[in-house]
Design a protein around this motif. Sequence first.
Motif, mmCIF file in Angstrom:
data_model
loop_
_atom_site.group_PDB
_atom_site.id
_atom_site.type_symbol
_atom_site.label_atom_id
_atom_site.label_comp_id
_atom_site.label_asym_id
_atom_site.label_seq_id
_atom_site.Cartn_x
_atom_site.Cartn_y
_atom_site.Cartn_z
ATOM 1 N N LYS A 236 0.870 -1.136 0.041
ATOM 2 C CA LYS A 236 -0.033 0.041 -0.079
ATOM 3 C C LYS A 236 0.823 1.276 -0.011
ATOM 4 O O LYS A 236 0.771 2.250 -0.614
ATOM 5 C CB LYS A 236 -0.992 -0.122 1.256
ATOM 6 N N MET A 237 2.045 1.275 0.909
ATOM 7 C CA MET A 237 2.698 2.181 1.066
ATOM 8 C C MET A 237 3.323 2.846 -0.303
ATOM 9 O O MET A 237 3.910 3.959 -0.697
ATOM 10 C CB MET A 237 3.514 2.162 1.995
ATOM 11 N N ILE A 238 3.650 1.863 -1.165
ATOM 12 C CA ILE A 238 4.314 1.954 -2.404
ATOM 13 C C ILE A 238 3.960 2.886 -3.311
ATOM 14 O O ILE A 238 4.531 3.872 -3.735
ATOM 15 C CB ILE A 238 4.933 0.554 -3.053
ATOM 16 N N PHE A 239 2.681 2.783 -3.565
ATOM 17 C CA PHE A 239 2.241 3.786 -4.666
ATOM 18 C C PHE A 239 1.168 4.771 -3.918
ATOM 19 O O PHE A 239 0.540 5.462 -4.789
ATOM 20 C CB PHE A 239 1.167 2.605 -5.533
ATOM 21 N N PHE B 259 11.842 5.337 -7.236
ATOM 22 C CA PHE B 259 12.481 4.358 -6.390
ATOM 23 C C PHE B 259 12.342 2.946 -6.875
ATOM 24 O O PHE B 259 13.099 2.241 -6.110
ATOM 25 C CB PHE B 259 11.963 4.467 -4.943
ATOM 26 N N TRP B 260 11.766 2.623 -7.976
ATOM 27 C CA TRP B 260 11.611 1.222 -8.247
ATOM 28 C C TRP B 260 13.208 0.998 -8.731
ATOM 29 O O TRP B 260 13.637 -0.234 -9.026
ATOM 30 C CB TRP B 260 10.574 0.935 -9.113
ATOM 31 N N ASP B 261 13.828 1.905 -9.343
ATOM 32 C CA ASP B 261 14.792 2.078 -9.961
ATOM 33 C C ASP B 261 16.196 1.991 -8.953
ATOM 34 O O ASP B 261 16.543 3.268 -8.741
ATOM 35 C CB ASP B 261 14.950 2.996 -11.062
ATOM 36 N N ALA B 262 16.313 1.117 -8.120
ATOM 37 C CA ALA B 262 17.553 1.108 -7.133
ATOM 38 C C ALA B 262 18.685 1.778 -7.642
ATOM 39 O O ALA B 262 19.241 2.713 -6.773
ATOM 40 C CB ALA B 262 17.782 -0.174 -6.877
ATOM 41 N N SER B 263 19.100 1.452 -8.811
ATOM 42 C CA SER B 263 20.483 2.043 -9.344
ATOM 43 C C SER B 263 20.323 3.220 -10.015
ATOM 44 O O SER B 263 21.257 3.700 -10.567
ATOM 45 C CB SER B 263 21.176 0.855 -9.939
ATOM 46 N N SER B 264 19.201 3.746 -10.094
ATOM 47 C CA SER B 264 19.062 4.996 -10.745
ATOM 48 C C SER B 264 19.497 5.166 -12.262
ATOM 49 O O SER B 264 20.168 6.009 -12.501
ATOM 50 C CB SER B 264 19.422 5.972 -10.076
ATOM 51 N N VAL B 265 19.216 4.271 -13.086
ATOM 52 C CA VAL B 265 19.832 4.291 -14.320
ATOM 53 C C VAL B 265 18.833 4.288 -15.434
ATOM 54 O O VAL B 265 18.839 4.990 -16.475
ATOM 55 C CB VAL B 265 20.613 3.163 -14.682
ATOM 56 N N ILE B 266 17.564 3.792 -14.868
ATOM 57 C CA ILE B 266 16.439 3.815 -15.733
ATOM 58 C C ILE B 266 15.441 5.062 -15.811
ATOM 59 O O ILE B 266 15.048 5.722 -16.813
ATOM 60 C CB ILE B 266 15.669 2.733 -15.583
#
Lengths: 225, 225
Positions: free
Chosen positions: A120-123, B186-193
């Motif tokens: 839930k927190m994610i989005f 923040f889905w992009d852990a390595s901040s490349v995409i």
Amino acid sequence: MRNRAEVPTEVFRKLPAEKRERIISTAVEEFAEHGFHQASINRLVKRLGIAKGSIFQYFTSKEGLFQAVFDHCVDQARKPLREIKHHPEGMGFFDKIRATLEAGIRFVRAHPQAYKLYLKMIFQENFPYREKLLSRLHLFSADYLEDLIRQGIEKGEIRKDINVPTAVFFLDALLDRFIQAYVVAFWDASSVIHQAKDEDLKKHIEEFVKLIRSGLEAKTNEHTC
Amino acid sequence: MRNRAEVPTEVFRKLPAEKRERIISTAVEEFAEHGFHQASINRLVKRLGIAKGSIFQYFTSKEGLFQAVFDHCVDQARKPLREIKHHPEGMGFFDKIRATLEAGIRFVRAHPQAYKLYLKMIFQENFPYREKLLSRLHLFSADYLEDLIRQGIEKGEIRKDINVPTAVFFLDALLDRFIQAYVVAFWDASSVIHQAKDEDLKKHIEEFVKLIRSGLEAKTNEHTC
DNA sequence: AAAGATAATGACCAGGTGGTCATCAATCTG
DNA sequence: CAGATTGATGACCACCTGGTCATTATCTTT
């Protein structure tokens, strides 16, 4: 972080452990079901059978209650995370991936509400403490996977020509999504992972790791040999 | 589905196209930013500079407004989906995967709000029309990927010993997450995409497809040959 | 048992919500 | 121009929210 000791009031800390746990776990359910803003204190106290005023004697505000709930979930998550990080040295890379998946499943089985809360927190962008949560999780998942991959490269288990950040992303996406599919039905398009029994799950983990290991492409070795 | 023609009132349909579009697109923003329940009609009409009563003359209810917003987004998504489905026959499997990723990125670039709305809907269980949306999307993603994989197997591009449902899940997870990483930092852990420029993005797509194709494992061909 | 301290309670508050509708303005019709 | 029809408006409604606090009940200490 600051004032964390003050967040559940002294009144709350003096409560019998039994009642404390009942309150927290019911609150976890409320937040996990409805998110932060839709969660209702009125509904919560009705479920608990206590007066609304009591909640505000235990926690300074709705946000304070949520912080306590959140900290509780993080504590629950700590043990399995450490357990995973300290996998026996002898394990190969793909065995560790398998073990990570299994530990993840074990966790969401034991604490489904905590995991739902995380989803839930994610989005829900306006959740409080979102940044804190995410930074904590990044610390785990990205760093952990990068370590694993670099070790795998050194040991010769993983191709040397690989782009490490891309591989981190690749693994993170797959592992996370596998766990999600176990909990959230519709992530699992083919309905094979969601709430699967132990035996089936083992098979799917096996298949899954095989894909991570070798990809989709047909081997053309026959031609070259 | 039933009564869909009645959902935006006749009054709304008689409005000048310009105003209609402004209302819908502002509403999309409101829902994408705040989700369904947190979205506020009061705030919306303030942003639009019209009276609250008007909104309820255009749409029967908040839910009706949302349905209109939702249908609008689905319409936006239709074209690119068709475009993808009808890829030239000559293309190989992994080229099609690459093209799918590129089309996905193009879509979220063109309609970021629509995509944000989709993300919000995923984890907010009490969203209206959740089932409808999900069934529509499943129709696309799972079936489409399964087709692709079966074709790939027939053409000998993909290993025959693969478990198709697992592979569908595998691909769905990766493609979906790649697009998400482009939109959600923040889905992009390595901040490349996340929000990468065209050139970098092409490189990452290439790396990504390479992983899907061959997996992580080091080739041991040298030993066998 | 009496006195004092501490905790539980729920009526109450201000503020916000989706939704209504009598009233007013504008356009169209004869 | 007069009359009728349609659309825009915002004060208003019932309801729900997080939060307060004087009152009541329970426990502790003497």
